[in-house]
Design a protein around this motif. Structure first.
Motif, short mmCIF file in Angstrom:
data_model
loop_
_atom_site.label_atom_id
_atom_site.label_comp_id
_atom_site.label_asym_id
_atom_site.label_seq_id
_atom_site.Cartn_x
_atom_site.Cartn_y
_atom_site.Cartn_z
N PHE A 192 0.83 -1.20 0.00
CA PHE A 192 0.00 0.00 0.00
C PHE A 192 0.87 1.25 0.00
O PHE A 192 0.61 2.21 -0.74
N LEU A 245 2.55 1.72 -3.39
CA LEU A 245 1.61 2.20 -4.40
C LEU A 245 1.52 3.73 -4.34
O LEU A 245 1.62 4.41 -5.37
N ALA A 246 1.36 4.27 -3.13
CA ALA A 246 1.27 5.72 -2.99
C ALA A 246 2.58 6.40 -3.39
O ALA A 246 2.58 7.45 -4.04
N LEU A 267 -5.52 7.13 -6.05
CA LEU A 267 -5.21 7.47 -4.66
C LEU A 267 -6.47 7.76 -3.86
O LEU A 267 -6.62 7.29 -2.73
N GLY A 322 -7.54 3.47 -3.77
CA GLY A 322 -6.80 3.18 -2.54
C GLY A 322 -7.70 2.96 -1.34
O GLY A 322 -7.64 1.90 -0.68
N VAL A 341 -0.84 4.82 5.05
CA VAL A 341 -1.07 5.06 3.64
C VAL A 341 -1.61 6.47 3.40
O VAL A 341 -1.22 7.16 2.45
N MET A 374 -0.08 9.17 0.97
CA MET A 374 -0.96 9.67 -0.08
C MET A 374 -1.02 11.19 -0.10
O MET A 374 -1.31 11.80 -1.14
N GLY A 409 -7.12 -0.46 -11.11
CA GLY A 409 -7.54 -0.79 -9.75
C GLY A 409 -7.97 -2.24 -9.62
O GLY A 409 -7.58 -2.93 -8.66
N SER A 428 -5.76 -4.95 -7.50
CA SER A 428 -6.41 -5.53 -6.33
C SER A 428 -6.41 -7.06 -6.40
O SER A 428 -6.19 -7.74 -5.39
#
Length: 828
Positions: free
Chosen positions: A256, A259-260, A484, A488, A705, A709, A775, A779
């Protein structure tokens, strides 16, 4: 021409102009995000590695379901290694009418070989000290055992058919590799007491471990000696196995965060490219004038490049500082997810963050400057301008590849980078192609339109290259912001939803078939709506398609022949809950065919597919079953799941006991004590603490996160501003000319709104579609979550992007209308 002085003077004079300020902010945010995440991952990895030997209680071990052979111990002594023996199993402890599930650990006097065993003589833990293993007749109990049984130090408790006296409170111990996900509190006793209690008979779920400690060379030699002598069911335990539960929990948290951070770097790169492009365009006339005054081309370009370098140095320093502060906040947010004693940060993540900042600057800021090489001195009189040279395109590609490589190095997740960056790269290509096609269509359509529509579409068609760049930048920034702000939180919400309030928090094990009715009635009396007692058989996998079973090489491991490994399985008439059918068909309730349903991970491990035959030993008989379906089990549901399910109509008289998972309100575990007393063979496993721990993990990850973000969202806003302002100079010049020719305010405002509205609509359409696809893929492939595209939120975000684009056009028009036409022409 003094290049350094000219660069410093120009930077000081022009820093607060929009281009350089945007570029500076983008660099700060990109460096800060990568420094924060990279430093946190590095510190946690160092802590886990350095403390691994202490965590497992030794340097090397052999783990098995039976006592390792004595020859292993003899060889260790011959090599001068220290040795300790452990046995671990779950058991219910009693004191009067109270009961408590515990993880009993039988140790000898040599335990622990590495690390410290911390105990206290008082329940509060104020009188703490180091200790060895407990002597015979004594026990060290976790505070949760004391609370669950209502006892204190000095009291005796029932352990099987014997009693032990609690003499110390157990504060911390080595061999706590499952500390994050420990299902029951530990009780340390001597090995002799375990054997006297009669709890290690046939059918016990005990795990044995023989640990060794010594010099690294001797440990390596012992490992080589043990490797070929391991029997089926035995495996080596080393420092790489330490805190595996912690590693797994941190892995999802790290993904997570990565990703950000990846999105922050990408957005910073796009913002830098757009801002640098505008920076170069605004200096075309300056370069032409300097050429007329005799300045050499290389000195001019060196001065402009040096401005960017002088800008990057404080940006990287500030970004590293913000990143270090952010990683401190991340440590606080993750709390007990990370080890209590983290080592000091290393320089590598900070250097990687600074390297990413320099790559972003040179790779995405330098190519626009290369355009200025072709500016002729006649530019002062003629507005001709050279096209973008091919070398600058190569620089963009090289910079993007190098930035992606450094981002992967800093976050340590190649798969995540491939999926996210690959998806956004595809979006950029599609946006460029869509933009070029759209502009071609608009060029053919605009002649048939009138008023603001004709003026707005003509402006787009006239600046095709800049319009395509603008569209790509808008699409990428909107897509990243949607990932985001929408995807997210959706992923985190899916993670939360996998543990609803009624998640099973107890397991009932070893129920015999003749006890099923009484146990089920007792559970219903406690309020359990569906006890769902399922058969639980243990046998052996004999063959696959008539050949000895062989594990496939998965993740670089090959476990060899599996013919002697025990296999747990079950059978039923109906499809199990918490499972998803992937391939084939599940048998009907009335079927008595010899069919099997295989979990996808087990099928992949053994290379089993539909139509294959698996031969199992069920008690004294061997039976073959045809694989007719492959399913995916939701292991996070805490329901009873099996790798192999058989058709209940074809099992026959196979030996089995029963198992069940169910939910009881917190604190009601004591209601199960009469069941355990009436049926001593039945074991109760309470996992309420585990569920609370997992929920805490999710909440803490969500906080961390959100912090990262923040950098990414700020970078996204920068990209939007840079993209929307990319053609501000040209648009100001065109509007000034139109005003000189008599264009009305309403016509100019309408033309700009049409231009920005078309760009915003196309960008929003592409961004929403890409965010939904990326997404869903991320996921399912990386987070193992079944996220459906949150279309209402995505569409709302796309509408917000269109509105922001129109707002930027309206705001720019107001600034133009307030400027006299002659002054606007001079400024443009």
């Amino acid at each position: 021409m003094n290049v350094l002085r000219q660069a410093a003077r120009s930077l000081r004079r022009e820093f607060l102009a929009g281009d350089l300020l945007t570029l500076f902010a983008a660099l700060v945010l990109g460096v800060a995000a990568m420094t924060a995440v990279g430093t946190l991952v590095d510190r946690v990895t160092l802590a886990l590695t350095s403390s691994a030997a202490e965590v497992i209680g030794g340097d090397l071990g052999v783990q098995a379901r039976a006592e390792p052979p004595a020859e292993f111990a003899d060889e260790a002594r011959n090599r001068g290694l220290a040795m300790a023996r452990l046995v671990t199993f779950p058991s219910v402890l009693f004191h009067g009418e109270s009961s408590q599930m515990a993880t009993v650990k039988g140790v000898d006097g040599a335990h622990p070989l590495r690390g410290r065993l911390r105990v206290a003589s008082d329940a509060a833990g104020l009188q703490a000290s180091d200790a060895g293993g407990p002597p015979p007749g004594e026990a060290y109990a976790d505070p949760r055992v004391l609370a669950g049984l209502g006892v204190s130090v000095g009291d005796s408790i029932e352990l099987g058919s014997s009693q032990v006296r609690i003499t110390r409170v157990l504060l911390s111990e080595p061999d706590a590799s499952g500390g994050l996900m420990e299902m029951a509190p530990p009780l340390l006793v001597h090995r002799d007491d375990v054997e006297a209690a009669g709890l290690l008979g046939p059918g016990s779920r005990a795990g044995y471990r023989m640990m060794f400690a010594g010099p690294p060379q001797a440990i390596d030699a012992m490992r080589e000696w043990l490797q070929p002598r391991l029997a089926p069911g035995q495996r080596l335990v080393g420092v790489e196995d330490a805190q595996q539960g912690l590693r797994n929990a941190f892995d999802r948290a790290g993904r997570f965060l990565a990703l950000a951070a990846l999105l922050a770097v990408l957005l910073a790169s796009v913002a830098t490219a757009l801002a640098a492009n505008r920076f170069a365009l605004r200096r075309v006339d300056t370069v032409a004038i300097l050429r007329c005054l005799g300045a050499r081309q290389r000195d001019i370009l060196a001065s402009l490049a040096l401005q960017l370098v002088l800008l990057a140095i404080p940006a990287c320093v500030l970004g590293i500082g913000l990143g270090m502060l952010a990683q401190v906040a991340l440590v606080e947010a993750l709390g007990s997810l990370v080890p209590a004693r983290l080592p000091l940060p290393q320089a590598t993540p900070m250097l990687a963050g600074a390297g990413i900042g320099l790559l972003i600057l040179l790779g995405f800021g330098l190519p626009p400057l290369l355009r200025l090489r072709g500016v002729p001195p006649m530019r002062v009189l003629n507005r001709s301008f050279a096209t973008l040279p091919a070398t600058s395109l190569l620089a963009y590609v090289a910079a993007l590849a190098a930035t992606a490589a450094l981002a992967v190095y800093a976050t340590g997740d190649v798969q995540l980078a491939a999926w996210v960056l690959g998806g956004l790269a595809v979006l950029a290509l599609v946006a460029a192609a869509a933009g070029a096609t759209l502009l071609w269509l608009l060029g053919r359509l605009q002649a048939r339109l009138h008023g603001p529509w004709r003026l707005g579409l003509a402006a787009l068609a006239r600046r095709r290259g800049l319009a395509v760049v603008q569209l790509v930048g808008l699409s990428l920034s909107l897509c990243a912001l949607l990932l985001l702000a929408v995807v997210g939180p959706g992923l985190l919400g899916q993670w939360r939803d996998r543990l609803p309030p009624d998640t099973p928090n107890h397991f009932l094990l070893n129920v015999q078939r003749d006890q099923a009715g009484a146990v089920e009635q007792a559970l219903r009396g406690m309020g359990v709506a569906d006890p769902d007692l399922q058969p639980f058989g243990t046998g052996r996998l004999v063959a696959i398609n008539g050949e000895p079973p062989q594990r496939m090489a998965v993740e670089g491991q090959d476990d060899g022949n599996d013919a002697d490994r025990p296999l747990n399985f079950s059978w039923r008439h109906t499809f199990p809950p918490a499972n998803t059918l992937l391939q084939g068909e599940f048998w009907s309730e009335a079927s008595d065919a010899a069919e099997a349903s295989i979990e996808e991970g087990w099928a992949r491990r053994y290379g089993v597919g539909l139509g294959d035959s698996v031969t199992l030993q069920l008690g004294e008989q061997e039976r073959s079953f045809t694989v007719t379906s492959i399913r995916k089990a939701d292991w996070d549901s805490f329901r009873v799941n099996f790798f192999v399910l058989l058709n209940a109509g074809a099992v026959g008289d196979a030996p089995y006991n029963l198992i069940s998972s169910f939910h009881l309100p917190s604190g009601n575990t004591a209601a199960l004590a009469p069941v355990v007393r009436e049926f001593p063979n039945v074991s109760v496993l309470e996992i309420e603490a585990l569920l609370e721990r997992v929920r805490e993990v999710i909440e803490r990850v969500a906080q961390a996160v959100q912090l990262v973000m923040g950098f990414s969202l700020a970078a996204g806003v920068l990209v939007l501003l840079a993209a929307l302002q990319a053609t501000a100079g040209e648009r100001r010049y065109d509007s000034a000319v139109l005003r000189t020719l008599g264009a009305r305010h309403g016509q100019l405002r309408g033309a700009v709104l049409v231009e920005f509205g078309v760009l915003g609509l196309v960008a929003a359409t592409l961004a929403v579609s890409a965010a939904a696809v990326i997404g869903v893929l991320v996921s399912r492939q990386l987070f193992e979550l079944a996220l459906s595209p949150p279309w209402p939120a995505l569409l709302a975000g796309g509408a917000g992007g269109i509105a922001l684009s129109l707002l930027a056009g309206w705001s720019g028009t107001r600034a133009i209308l307030r400027t006299p036409p002659m002054l606007a022409l001079r400024q443009a």
